[in-house]
Write a protein that holds these residues in place. Structure first.
Motif, PDB file in Angstrom:
ATOM      1  N   SER A   2      -1.838  54.153 -34.358  1.00 54.76           N
ATOM      2  CA  SER A   2      -2.541  55.092 -35.228  1.00 54.76           C
ATOM      3  C   SER A   2      -3.380  56.064 -34.419  1.00 54.76           C
ATOM      4  N   THR A   4      -6.770  58.372 -34.171  1.00 51.47           N
ATOM      5  CA  THR A   4      -8.129  58.292 -34.683  1.00 51.47           C
ATOM      6  C   THR A   4      -8.870  59.584 -34.389  1.00 51.47           C
ATOM      7  N   TYR A   5      -9.859  59.833 -35.202  1.00 51.28           N
ATOM      8  CA  TYR A   5     -10.750  60.984 -35.036  1.00 51.28           C
ATOM      9  C   TYR A   5     -12.152  60.427 -34.874  1.00 51.28           C
ATOM     10  N   ASN A  36      -9.498  53.607 -44.137  1.00 47.76           N
ATOM     11  CA  ASN A  36     -10.769  53.331 -43.460  1.00 47.76           C
ATOM     12  C   ASN A  36     -11.710  52.577 -44.387  1.00 47.76           C
ATOM     13  N   SER A  51     -15.464  56.217 -35.911  1.00 46.94           N
ATOM     14  CA  SER A  51     -14.022  56.265 -35.668  1.00 46.94           C
ATOM     15  C   SER A  51     -13.300  56.276 -37.011  1.00 46.94           C
ATOM     16  N   VAL A  53      -9.598  56.415 -38.797  1.00 47.43           N
ATOM     17  CA  VAL A  53      -8.149  56.291 -38.632  1.00 47.43           C
ATOM     18  C   VAL A  53      -7.482  57.384 -39.454  1.00 47.43           C
TER      19      VAL A  53
END
Length: 73
Positions: A2, A4-5, A36, A51, A53
């Protein structure tokens, strides 16, 4: 794997959706919330370092390709 940001101070889910997917539709925001767990508990404005996802979104329809959660009916 995945993607992430990592948030910056003041980010919102609408902004993250627009920045990452090019649209901030209800379906995309719901997909972010579904991916999330507990993110909504942090409030509408996120602090730095959270974080997030990023779920897979269909580029043509801008809809999540996984099951979505509806908070209100």
């Amino acid at each position: 794997m995945s993607l992430t940001y990592i948030t910056r101070d003041g980010d919102t889910l609408d902004y993250i959706a627009w920045k990452q997917y090019g649209a901030a539709t209800t379906a995309i925001v719901n997909a972010l919330l579904a991916a999330n767990f507990g993110l909504a508990d942090l409030g509408p404005v996120l602090s730095a370092g959270v974080s997030v996802v990023l779920p897979t979104i269909d580029a043509d329809t801008k809809k999540a390709t996984t099951q979505e959660v509806t908070l209100w009916t």
